[in-house]
Scaffold this motif. Structure first.
Motif, short mmCIF file in Angstrom:
data_model
loop_
_atom_site.label_atom_id
_atom_site.label_comp_id
_atom_site.label_asym_id
_atom_site.label_seq_id
_atom_site.Cartn_x
_atom_site.Cartn_y
_atom_site.Cartn_z
N LEU A 75 0.84 -1.19 0.00
CA LEU A 75 0.00 0.00 0.00
C LEU A 75 0.87 1.24 0.00
CD1 LEU A 75 -1.81 -2.31 1.20
CD2 LEU A 75 -3.09 -0.48 2.29
N LYS A 76 0.61 2.10 -0.95
CA LYS A 76 1.35 3.36 -1.05
C LYS A 76 0.57 4.50 -0.39
CE LYS A 76 4.52 1.51 -3.56
NZ LYS A 76 5.78 1.16 -2.94
N ARG A 77 -0.72 4.44 -0.50
CA ARG A 77 -1.58 5.47 0.07
C ARG A 77 -2.93 4.85 0.34
NH1 ARG A 77 -5.61 8.17 -1.20
NH2 ARG A 77 -6.07 10.29 -0.65
N CYS A 78 -3.51 5.20 1.45
CA CYS A 78 -4.85 4.72 1.78
C CYS A 78 -5.62 5.84 2.43
CB CYS A 78 -4.78 3.50 2.70
SG CYS A 78 -6.41 2.88 3.12
N ALA A 79 -6.62 6.36 1.73
CA ALA A 79 -7.39 7.50 2.21
C ALA A 79 -8.09 7.18 3.53
CB ALA A 79 -8.40 7.93 1.15
N LEU A 80 -8.68 5.99 3.64
CA LEU A 80 -9.41 5.65 4.86
C LEU A 80 -8.48 5.54 6.06
CD1 LEU A 80 -12.05 4.88 6.26
CD2 LEU A 80 -11.58 2.51 5.66
#
Length: 142
Positions: A75-80
């Protein structure tokens, strides 16, 4: 222990118990749904579909890598998860990791109990989800 401390301790325990139940329920139901609606897919394909579904629902940006020994989601980015960690709604930064770990663990175990999974938070990537088997040989899974 004062009354306030006891109340906070009981509230936190209640919260963790509910987070655990929620995570297990989500992982189990998704695993059952995938197993019953995709009987011709291999276990590995089902796990990829399930983990993709979880990560997409979290608005995550990630890479999926498959080798002979494991399946890895970076995962590079996870908004949640980022919102949970910065909003103040959850003050303990371990809680989002704990929730993601439970959902993924139960999903994989529901689809194929022979596999193991590890969810770790790293410095370079936001999270790494690694599904491992004695051998990710898909020919034996159908």
């Amino acid at each position: 222990m004062t009354h306030d401390h006891l109340f906070l301790f009981k509230s936190f325990n209640y919260f963790i118990i509910n987070v655990t139940k929620f995570g297990k329920h989500i992982g189990e139901e998704l695993g059952r749904f995938i197993n019953s609606n995709m009987p011709f897919c291999s276990h590995l394909e089902r796990i990829i579909i399930g983990l993709n579904s979880i990560l997409r629902s979290m608005d995550a940006q990630y890479d999926c890598l498959l080798s002979e020994t494991d399946l890895t989601f970076k995962l590079k980015r996870c908004a949640l998860l980022a919102e949970m960690e910065t909003s103040g709604l959850i003050s303990d930064l371990k809680t989002p990791h704990y929730m993601l770990n439970i959902i993924c663990q139960v999903l994989v175990q529901t689809i194929d109990p022979a596999l193991s999974i590890q969810v770790t938070k790293t410095t370079g990537d936001l999270y790494v989800i690694k599904v491992m088997a004695p051998a990710l040989d898909d020919s034996a899974s159908n």
